[in-house]
Structures are given as structure tokens and as C-alpha cells.
Design a protein around this motif. Sequence first.
Motif, PDB file in Angstrom:
ATOM      1  N   ARG A  73       0.976  -1.114  -0.078  1.00 20.28           N
ATOM      2  CA  ARG A  73       0.055   0.070   0.076  1.00 20.28           C
ATOM      3  C   ARG A  73       1.099   1.368   0.119  1.00 20.28           C
ATOM      4  O   ARG A  73       1.984   1.145   0.331  1.00 20.28           O
ATOM      5  N   GLU A 115      -4.958   0.360  -7.189  1.00 19.94           N
ATOM      6  CA  GLU A 115      -5.956   1.359  -6.899  1.00 19.94           C
ATOM      7  C   GLU A 115      -5.799   2.773  -7.080  1.00 19.94           C
ATOM      8  O   GLU A 115      -6.682   3.769  -7.742  1.00 19.94           O
ATOM      9  N   GLN A 136      -4.545   9.867  -0.163  1.00 17.28           N
ATOM     10  CA  GLN A 136      -5.171   8.583  -0.703  1.00 17.28           C
ATOM     11  C   GLN A 136      -4.018   7.525  -0.026  1.00 17.28           C
ATOM     12  O   GLN A 136      -3.009   7.711  -0.174  1.00 17.28           O
ATOM     13  N   ASP A 150      -3.853   3.438  -0.441  1.00 15.03           N
ATOM     14  CA  ASP A 150      -4.402   2.353  -0.946  1.00 15.03           C
ATOM     15  C   ASP A 150      -3.309   1.431  -1.614  1.00 15.03           C
ATOM     16  O   ASP A 150      -2.065   1.996  -1.680  1.00 15.03           O
ATOM     17  N   THR A 151      -3.773   0.481  -2.423  1.00 16.07           N
ATOM     18  CA  THR A 151      -2.827  -0.452  -3.192  1.00 16.07           C
ATOM     19  C   THR A 151      -2.309   0.316  -4.272  1.00 16.07           C
ATOM     20  O   THR A 151      -2.921   1.307  -4.918  1.00 16.07           O
ATOM     21  N   ARG A 190      -8.705   8.961  -6.386  1.00 20.65           N
ATOM     22  CA  ARG A 190      -9.700   9.599  -5.652  1.00 20.65           C
ATOM     23  C   ARG A 190      -9.564  11.020  -5.636  1.00 20.65           C
ATOM     24  O   ARG A 190     -10.610  12.129  -5.480  1.00 20.65           O
TER      25      ARG A 190
END
Length: 377
Positions: free
Chosen positions: A222, A239, A233, A235-236, A245
Motif C-alpha cells: 500500500r 487502486e 489517498q 491504497d494499493t 480519488r
Amino acid sequence: MPETDVMPSLTVPETLTGSGKPLSVTRLRKTYGGVTAVDEVSMEIAAGEFVTFLGSSGSGKTTTLMMIAGFCEPDSGSVVVGGRDVTRLAPQKRGLGFVFQQYLLFPHMTVWENVAFPLQLRGVPKAELRRRVGETLEMAGLSAMARRRPRELSGGQQQRVALCRALVYRPPVILMDEPLGALDKKLRDQLQTEIKRIQRELGLTVIYVTHDQEEALVLSDRIAVMRDGRIDQFDTPQELFERPRTLFVADFLGAANFLPGHCEQQASGHTLVRLDTGGLLKARPQPVPEGARVRAAVQPGRITLCPPGEGFCTGTVETVTYVGTLVRITVRSEGSADAAPVRLELPAGRAPATGERVGLTADPDNVSVFPDTEGEG
């Protein structure tokens, strides 16, 4: 100390495999004068996870790492390692491992002695010390260099010694602050592979700081993308790259094309954007109202060619740049002379010629849509 007495083959100690304990950071804040360096950062990191703090200079990534390490005291918030609150403990009492960009090896000591030093400080019995040092050097491919001093090693070898010194006493978490920043690209790529291999084999929990987007994508389970002291953000890699986002994340990881327009329709399963250049671009569903000004974000590698008159854009190829396995292309849209050229990347050998008229298309699942009021960060 007989530096040649190493284990003939690597046996990963049970106490080291999976030894990484969860780490919890809650509302960490740090100010310097009137400047907020880190602003209410919180995260949970699982055992055996490789987490990277990614951001440009001044984003707060290194200050956050230093607060976790104990080298910088937070104004507020907490750091918990394995269920133990270490927020106010000195660095040496937290039991964490450190690997920094500067190797900080003792020049008068051999490789063996440098790696053994943390165990000697902790009073580890000689037999156990020899076993651990031998295993750790073998794991890193340094057994044959045990008698050498740092000046006799390459930069990459010295960095591996620094990694071994952090690993040998089996810390619950290893912190790495841009450890490969001083190395050339080829060596950096090689050591990225080594670090990831060792991390996976031993089940280590690693927190890594870098400003290199590619390095973060390669290494991490991550990534926390940081900006202005906050996490944009967490996240992985997939993603973050495929479903950013914010406009900032879309731009920071891959330098996306931002295509201005307005939301023309919210239909079942997709958002339809009417671009300012006149084309229609289908995107995955996004919570923006019909008629709102938006920017559609799509990475250069997610755009493909199609016949002129099809896709979301028809234009003329302005530049074709060969960069090894890829060709980078810019296309000037016919819909507006003022619009920025669209950038795309294609496999080498499939590039159109400069001046050729082409159409551009993209899979809706690879297109993100953001309100235009957010700006590019």
C-alpha cells in the motif's frame, strides 16, 4: 570473532518469519513555527505489510517517519507498535530498525562487525550472535565479503550491509528513509528486487519513504500519497493508479491527461462527459451532477488509437518520442486550437508518423472524472 563461520544455507528463524507486528498511527501532528508539517495523519499498518510514504519535498512524509522512529516528537497524536504506546519513548527504546540514505557504517569495522554491532549492544550470547549474523549475511549474499571494510565495497553492497544491520536483531518494524536515493538507476532497480525479496521471505513489516513514484509502485503493498502534511489517498498501487480519488493523485502517479468538459449524462454503469473539444468520453460511474464542469483523467498508457472520426478525440500527431520499449506521442485535437495536446504511450513499433491523423479512445473503466473546482493540486 571468526567471520568465516557462517551457516552453509539459509534457515529463516521462526522468530523472524512473520515477526512484524501491527503499527498504529493516530492523528499525528507536527508544526514548526507557523508551518504545519504533518496534519492529523492516521493509519493502521498490518504485520508483514510493505507501506510507502510517497510525496514531493515538503509533503510531510519524512517528518511522519521521524515521528514514528522517535527522532521527532509530535505535537499531538500517538504511535503504537505491537499494542505498546511508544510515542514518548526514545528511539533506542522503540526496538525499530532503521535504514537511511546515508549508510552510516563504521569505517574501521568489517562487514561482519558492522552487522554484529546491534547484537553486541543488546548483550546477545556469542553463539546466537554468530548464528544470526551468519544467516543474515548469507540471506543478503554478503557472506564472502564478511572480512571486508566498507571502503572496499560498492555503494550497493554498503546499502545491503546497512539493511543487514537493521534486520539482524529482528525488529518488529523496519523504517527506510529513501535508502536507494544515492544510487544509479540500474543498481537501484536491482536493490529494489532484493529488498522486496527479503521482505517477503521474512514477513517483515516495512515503512518506506520515497519521492520516486515508480519505486513506490514496484515495492509497496500500500502507498500513502502525501500532500501538504496530509494523506490524499492510502491504497494499493493498482487502486491508486487505476482509481485515483483526487486530481492530485491522478497527476502524481503517472501524469494523467486532464480533459476539461462537463458531465452530459449519468447513465446506468457509466458517466458521459462532453469534452470542450466536442468529443464524448465515457467514464466509469462518478458522483458528479449532470451539467457540472469536470475534468476527465486518463493515463497516457490507457489511451489507444482508433480510426479518425471515432473515439473521444480526432487529431494530428505532433510528436513521436522513442524511449526504448515505449513510444510517447502527443496528439493535437481538431476540436480546439487552445486545448492541451493529449499524451499517450504505445509499444515501440506501433507508433503513427508525425502529421498523421488519428482517433483516440479509452476503456471507460480507465477514465476518472473529478469536479473542475478541485483543481490539479
